[in-house]
Design an enzyme around this catalytic site. Structure first.
Site, PDB file in Angstrom:
ATOM      1  N   LYS A 262       0.816  -1.220   0.000  1.00 12.96           N
ATOM      2  CA  LYS A 262       0.000   0.000   0.000  1.00 12.96           C
ATOM      3  C   LYS A 262       0.848   1.267   0.000  1.00 12.96           C
ATOM      4  O   LYS A 262       2.065   1.236   0.224  1.00 12.96           O
ATOM      5  CB  LYS A 262      -0.965  -0.021   1.189  1.00 12.96           C
ATOM      6  CG  LYS A 262      -2.111  -1.006   0.992  1.00 12.96           C
ATOM      7  CD  LYS A 262      -3.165  -0.890   2.077  1.00 12.96           C
ATOM      8  CE  LYS A 262      -4.362  -1.795   1.738  1.00 12.96           C
ATOM      9  NZ  LYS A 262      -5.393  -1.771   2.799  1.00 12.96           N
TER      10      LYS A 262
ATOM     11  N   ARG B 193      -3.374 -10.110   5.339  1.00 14.16           N
ATOM     12  CA  ARG B 193      -3.806 -10.134   3.935  1.00 14.16           C
ATOM     13  C   ARG B 193      -2.680  -9.586   3.051  1.00 14.16           C
ATOM     14  O   ARG B 193      -2.307  -8.426   3.181  1.00 14.16           O
ATOM     15  CB  ARG B 193      -5.081  -9.302   3.779  1.00 14.16           C
ATOM     16  CG  ARG B 193      -5.699  -9.322   2.383  1.00 14.16           C
ATOM     17  CD  ARG B 193      -6.964  -8.478   2.362  1.00 14.16           C
ATOM     18  NE  ARG B 193      -7.645  -8.540   1.074  1.00 14.16           N
ATOM     19  CZ  ARG B 193      -7.397  -7.715   0.060  1.00 14.16           C
ATOM     20  NH1 ARG B 193      -6.486  -6.765   0.199  1.00 14.16           N
ATOM     21  NH2 ARG B 193      -8.059  -7.832  -1.080  1.00 14.16           N
TER      22      ARG B 193
END
Length: 281
Positions: free
Chosen positions: A222, A256
């Site tokens: 991210k 995740r």
């Protein structure tokens, strides 16, 4: 030990479990288009499971900042064949990454075990559908919507604000008939948060233990990694694995990730160290 139950199967999350990401989308921030075809998505799921993923998270709608909405029909066409394939060929938990009640129902019928909803069952009919399905549900915190969530997000006290949100959503779920034992929580790294907000959450992740629910953490590749390190998406592996390790140290139950093999290596080293620390004590 913390366990989740679904479809006659049990998932032990007392030690961190890796959730591998399969995006069947053309526009996801990291791998958009790479696994858009059903065959490529199924092949990728095979790879992630062979690398050690205990859960496969299958999504048909990108939730990156500014992402476009997709129709129910588009989402179903993208995810259901992949869920059916993984269910037939692997003994692994399957998560459906969706906010749409009809997609939730079709996914569970096709063999999925849990719902991963970035909108925390706030869409019309989602609470009722989750209550009907009686499977584990991950409630994620997001300020705003993907289309606007990064437009100057602000908080009075980010940990307190997210805790307040979770308490309200847990109460709403229980009132709708969803079992407390079926709830998983995700603080939503990158979803309506600045760079500083994201690292405040990571540093204080242990504070969410007060809610007594498993924590799902998604920070793989991210912008919180890219902005800090000045790295493009394909260069964020070391930063992502480092952040995942910190999350594990602070109580994360489900990690995740895109890079399953590398994260699994980290987990094995960390867990062996944990085992030796316990023996010494």
């Amino acid at each position: 030990m913390q366990k989740l139950y679904s479809q006659g199967s049990r998932l032990d999350v007392s030690m961190p479990v890796i959730m591998g990401i399969v995006n069947t989308t053309p526009d996801s921030f990291s791998d958009g288009g790479d696994f858009f075809s059903t065959k490529h998505a199924c092949d990728h799921a095979d790879k992630l499971i062979n690398a050690g993923a205990g859960i496969i998270d299958i999504g048909g709608e990108s939730t990156r900042p500014g992402a476009a909405l997709v129709t129910e029909e588009q989402e179903l066409a993208r995810v259901i064949p992949v869920i059916e394939y993984v269910s037939r060929h692997h003994d692994v938990w399957i998560s459906i990454d969706t906010s749409k009640p009809a997609v939730m129902a079709a996914a569970i019928a096709a063999g999925a075990h849990m719902i991963n909803d970035v909108r925390a069952l706030t869409e019309p009919g989602a609470l009722a559908m989750a209550a009907q399905l009686q499977v584990p549900v991950c409630l994620m915190h997001m300020q705003g919507q993907p289309q606007n969530m990064q437009a100057n997000p602000e908080y009075e006290n980010i940990i307190h604000d997210i805790l307040t949100f979770f308490k309200a959503r847990i109460a709403a779920c229980i009132a709708a008939g969803i079992s407390f034992d079926n709830l998983v929580l995700d603080p939503g790294f990158g979803f309506g948060k600045t760079l500083t907000h994201n690292y405040q959450i990571l540093a204080q992740l242990a504070q969410f233990a007060v809610l007594d629910r498993p924590l799902l953490i998604g920070l793989s590749r991210k912008s919180m990694i890219g902005q800090l390190l000045n790295r493009d998406v394909e260069e964020r592996l070391i930063g992502s694995v480092s952040a995942a390790l910190i999350a594990c140290q602070h109580g994360a139950n489900i990690i995740r990730v895109h890079d399953v093999a590398e994260t699994m290596d980290m987990l094995k080293v960390w867990q062996m160290t944990q085992t030796q620390m316990i023996k010494q004590n």
